[in-house]
Design an enzyme around this catalytic site. Structure first.
Site, PDB file in Angstrom:
ATOM      1  N   CYS A 454       0.884  -1.277   0.173  1.00 59.02           N
ATOM      2  CA  CYS A 454       0.048   0.114   0.044  1.00 59.02           C
ATOM      3  C   CYS A 454       0.920   1.400   0.049  1.00 59.02           C
ATOM      4  CB  CYS A 454      -1.095  -0.081   1.378  1.00 59.02           C
ATOM      5  SG  CYS A 454      -0.328  -0.194   2.661  1.00 59.02           S
ATOM      6  N   HIS A 826      -1.125   1.064   7.332  1.00 58.85           N
ATOM      7  CA  HIS A 826      -1.715   1.001   6.090  1.00 58.85           C
ATOM      8  C   HIS A 826      -1.480   2.481   5.446  1.00 58.85           C
ATOM      9  CE1 HIS A 826      -3.990  -0.122   2.824  1.00 58.85           C
ATOM     10  NE2 HIS A 826      -5.055   0.655   2.913  1.00 58.85           N
TER      11      HIS A 826
END
Length: 995
Positions: A454, A826
């Site tokens: 990510c 994330h």
């Protein structure tokens, strides 16, 4: 005395006679006696307690132990030693094959008498290890409950540190294997009590060590998501979840549903087993966790899992409405499952044959619980009637069953259906099969997460949304001898023209992978961005063909033209310059060095530094180095190394220059005096005037301008950080300051949120909220002879007498890190396309002016890129993300320079590069590759549509959960429950409920 006691206990006298004799022996034991006699009595009482074949014998043993613990503590401590306890725990007590089951009870009994003894710590240390070993051996529920009772009464024996985390995980493993072998209600109640003791121990540990909760939940999820277990884990695991604080729910569910390492099969297995937990009696909040996970799966569009789980489990959930003890939770789960399953009538129609019988049973029960459930069930049924009309024959028996119950109005029905739908995009489920077959409604394409990638996906999407850079990359000619740039061009082209909802960046990842990155591990997106830009820059710089020529301009000198023609694309788009000056505080000599940058790394000011106030934190005297040649009389400095550039204070003094913002502050703040000059807009007509404007963030908060001003403020070099002055030929105290001398086209700001903590030897994250301005005014210092070469800034672009030109930047992208560590968490990003949307006219005096007063277009659409998912967003969401989610913080910011601040040559080059903005010309091979992939994707869709029927038929068949309903139909004396309201159903029905 031990012989007497043993003879009495083993005799055939009546118990009342024995009791009198035993009492006399116990009373005598309270008197002083020698160690040998004490030891003999302790051995006998231990034998009676651990191996006595009757409860009476064990009670005698317990009573004697307690007397000697109270009246002979030294002898008891000597007897109750570490070696003896280790032998008990590892070898047991009693004949081989008939080891005592009361060892843990015995240890718990004895511990109370040695708590203050010198050997206590040694005993505690032993027990910490031994209880962990015991739990790893998967003891029975009864033994597990004894361990929990021991540790609850003596928390000093609970394993600590890493062992504590392992203990929690292994305890959950134990619970997962608990089974109740008896169907008797008394035995089941005992089993439930044992489970509650074990889960209660977990709750106690979690209360004192909250860091153990998430790893414990991860272990729980591993158990329930396992596809390898032959036997399903016990529903007793529901007792664990009920003690997890609800405030952790959002974060836990978000992490689970965004974890690409969890397969659909694993997730389906996990949610299916969680739904089975609705049958666990006395569990709290189980329904909330089940519904939260279902909603989380809907949020990430895992519709295939939701469909399969709903169809396979909804009948079982429905059947649990028979039992008052679990009815409330089961009804909540049923409501969400039905109201969210709106693309097809299949789930509702599975329940149609059973609804009349359940309604009849609830009416017969005639309790408050049954009446409330009937009303909610009727409301649910009418919602389904409304949503799936056209089946009168099927619905008639159901309608007859609920005809006497209240009917909700249409507004209520629409409200329920609207708030529970999986998605607001009807086309997403119109032709559903295992995967969604259409792009996001935004028209943008996501990037597949290849395993903690990510960090790369968020950077690629931010670069893609930098439209000037994107169009330059897409217009790159074929055979440019820049392999990495070519791969980026292909990736951008697919993001622009593919028909897939998301594409895989695997090829680009392998080409741009920093060699020190660990595969599969989370990485720092800023570090990746720096490496990527440096690679692209060096690749072009080494002479592998400059792909684009900037056209000549008669307004530009040959030197400047040569300067721009020799810049790489990365330099043109992201390159800026700063001057670093260091001044020796002894001789006042100034050394300077100009260096280029592609991003500014902004540290956070110390917590005790005041960053807010009515005036800018750093006026012009402090933004950049205010050096002039050393005066003849150094004493006029009056102890300060700085010399004001402006004249002495007067009514005509030049205004201060600072980093300014627009669009991120609250109303009512005073505007900075140079606001109108910086952007060339009448302040009274500025569309952002309602937002106010200031140079610092709201109270108790930081802002991006604060961090920039801190970056540009003077730094004192003293002590171990002294500066080596060439003129003095020695280390001297000095002051260092940086000033921006050339603003990049795209300004990249990295907020240095990760700092090294020497205590933990890890990088920790600064979670401070930083307000982000949608417009940023940056002061750039230019030489007097250079000001004429800055196109289109006119007299309003510079602060008189300061040498600064105010450059305005618009926010384009914000990369957000969610988590508390750089090694985990994330990344996702907010982005919008900033283009030259402000038209200009050329007046007679030759100075370009805006054709409209709209300098800021707040209506430009924002998007949220989160790996494969792309959705519409807003600047409000960007601004408030940290307020709602404290661990989600802005990390990397992209700003685009407004065209009126760009040099003529660069502006014309960008115009040339963007001439085909709507449809950049792609070379033949790239166009063919995209076309072939789009055809392949259409073929895949067709294949999926053809196989859809086969997929649905392969779903697990729903078990026949209706034996409960059938039993209720045949047995009028029981309603199938186990509470007074249910009429106290039999033990068989109770066992069927739980297990």
């Amino acid at each position: 005395m031990d012989k007497i006691l043993e003879a009495v206990v083993m005799s055939s006298y009546p118990n009342n006679v024995k009791q009198g004799l035993v009492r006399r022996v116990i009373e005598a034991s309270k008197q002083p006696m020698d160690s040998e006699q004490c030891w003999s009595m302790l051995e006998l009482s231990t034998k009676l307690y651990l191996t006595g074949d009757t409860k009476y014998k064990r009670e005698i043993g317990k009573e004697v132990l307690e007397v000697y613990g109270h009246y002979h503590p030294e002898e008891f401590e000597e007897f109750f030693n570490v070696r003896f306890l280790l032998s008990l725990l590892q070898e047991g007590y009693g004949p081989l094959g008939k080891r005592s089951h009361y060892v843990l009870d015995y240890i718990q009994l004895g511990l109370q008498f040695v708590l203050e003894s010198p050997s206590a710590n040694s005993i505690f240390s032993l027990l910490r290890i031994e209880v962990l070993r015991k739990v790893c051996e998967r003891p029975s529920p009864k033994q597990c409950a004894k361990i929990s009772k021991l540790l609850t009464q003596h928390p000093q024996c609970i394993p600590t540190g890493k062992h504590q985390l392992l203990f929690c995980q292994q305890l959950i493993r134990c619970i997962g294997q608990f089974q109740c072998v008896s169907e008797g209600e008394e035995e089941i109640m005992e089993f439930l009590e044992q489970v509650n003791k074990v889960s209660g121990l977990l709750q106690r540990i979690w209360r004192t060590q909250t860091s153990a909760i998430l790893p414990s939940l991860k272990e729980l999820f591993t158990i329930i998501s396992s596809t390898e277990e032959q036997e399903a884990p016990s529903n007793a695991l529901a007792s664990v979840v009920q003690f997890v604080p609800l405030e952790l729910m959002d974060g836990v569910i978000r992490n689970l549903t965004n974890d690409d390492s969890i397969t659909d099969v694993q997730m389906m297995m996990a949610i299916g087993r969680m739904i089975d937990w609705v049958s666990w009696p006395l569990g709290k909040n189980i329904d909330k966790w089940i519904i939260a996970l279902l909603k989380g799966l809907a949020a990430v569009k895992k519709f295939s899992i939701l469909i399969e789980v709903t169809l396979s489990k909804i009948e079982k959930v429905f059947s649990k409405l028979l039992y008052p003890i679990v009815r409330e939770g089961a009804l909540s789960v049923l409501q969400y499952m039905l109201l969210s399953f709106q693309h097809s009538h299949e789930a509702f129609h599975l329940l149609l044959p059973h609804i009349p019988r359940l309604v009849a049973s609830l009416k017969k029960e005639d309790s408050n619980s049954a009446t409330s459930s009937l009303e909610q069930l009727a409301e649910l049924i009418h919602c389904m009637f409304f949503r799936f009309s056209g089946f009168p024959d099927l619905y008639e028996p159901v309608l007859e069953a609920v005809k006497t119950l209240p009917i909700p109005n249409e507004d209520r029905i629409k409200h329920l259906l609207g708030q529970n739908a999986w998605t607001s995009q009807k086309n997403e489920l119109a032709c559903f099969y295992p995967r969604l077959a259409s792009k996001s409604e935004t028209g943008k394409i996501g990037l597949i997460n290849l395993g903690n990638t990510c960090y790369m996906n968020s950077i690629i999407q931010s670069l893609f949304m930098a439209s000037d850079f994107r169009h330059s990359v897409l217009n790159l000619t074929e055979g440019n001898s820049q392999p990495l740039m070519t791969k980026l061009q292909w990736l951008f082209a697919f993001l622009e023209h593919s028909q897939r909802p998301a594409i895989s960046p695997e090829s680009f990842l392998s080409a741009s992978w920093p060699p020190w990155f660990t595969p599969g591990a989370q990485q720092d997106c800023s570090e990746y961005l720096k490496y990527l830009l440096d690679r692209l820059h060096e690749e072009e710089k080494t002479g592998k063909r400059i792909y684009q020529k900037l056209k000549e301009s008669s307004l530009t000198s040959q030197a400047v033209e040569h300067h721009y023609l020799n810049k790489t694309l990365i330099e043109k788009m992201f390159g800026g310059k700063m001057m670093t000056k260091i001044r020796c505080l002894k001789c006042l000599n100034v050394s300077s060095r100009e260096e280029v940058f592609t991003d500014l790394s902004l540290a956070f000011p110390p917590s005790d530094r005041n960053v807010c106030g009515s005036t800018p934190i750093l006026p012009v005297e402090e933004i950049g180095p205010q050096f002039i040649e050393p005066p003849e009389n150094a004493g006029q400095l009056m102890g300060s190394p700085w010399i004001p550039r402006k004249a002495p204070f007067s009514d005509h003094a030049a205004p201060s220059v600072s980093v300014e913002t627009l669009g991120s502050q609250e109303q009512g703040e005073a505007a900075n005096p140079i606001r109108g000059n910086g952007v060339g807009v009448d302040a009274a007509k500025d569309p952002l005037s309602a937002f106010g404007e200031q140079a610092c963030a709201p109270k108790d908060s930081r802002s991006v301008p604060d961090l920039i001003n801190y970056f540009l403020s003077p730094e004192r070099l003293t002590a171990e950080n002294k500066y080596h002055c060439e003129k003095c030929a020695s280390l001297q105290d000095a002051e260092k300051v940086a000033e921006l001398t050339e603003g990049p086209h795209y300004l990249i700001l990295t907020l240095l949120r990760f700092s090294f903590d020497p205590r933990t030897m890890k990088r920790k994250k600064i979670l401070d909220n930083v307000s982000i301005p949608v417009v940023l005014k940056l002061p750039i210092l230019v030489a007097p002879e250079e000001t004429e070469e800055v196109c289109q800034h006119g007299k309003d672009g510079a602060v008189p007498g300061s040498g600064f030109v105010t450059v305005v930047y618009d926010l384009c992208s914000v990369v957000v890190h969610s988590g508390i560590s750089s090694e985990s968490g994330h990344y996702y990003c907010y982005s919008r396309e900033c283009t030259d949307t402000v038209p200009h006219v050329q007046p007679r005096d030759g100075v370009p002016k805006p054709a409209s007063d709209k300098q800021l277009d707040l209506e430009i659409q924002w998007y949220l890129f989160n790996d494969t998912r792309v959705s519409f967003s807003s600047f409000e969401s960007v601004s408030n993300v940290t307020s709602f989610f404290p661990k989600d913080t802005a990390y990397v910011l992209f700003y685009r320079q407004r065209p009126e601040q760009q040099s003529c040559l660069l502006h014309e080059a960008l115009a040339e590069a963007g001439r085909l903005h709507g449809e950049p010309s792609l070379h033949k091979d790239l166009m063919e590759a995209i076309s072939k992939d789009n055809i392949l994707f259409l073929q895949e869709q067709e294949k999926e549509a053809r196989n859809r029927a086969a997929y649905i038929s392969a779903l697990p068949k729903s078990p026949l959960w209706w034996r409960d309903l059938d039993r209720d139909k045949d047995d009028d004396s029981s309603s199938g429950g186990c509470s007074p309201a249910a009429g106290g159903g039999g033990s068989g029905s109770f066992h069927g409920l739980v297990f």
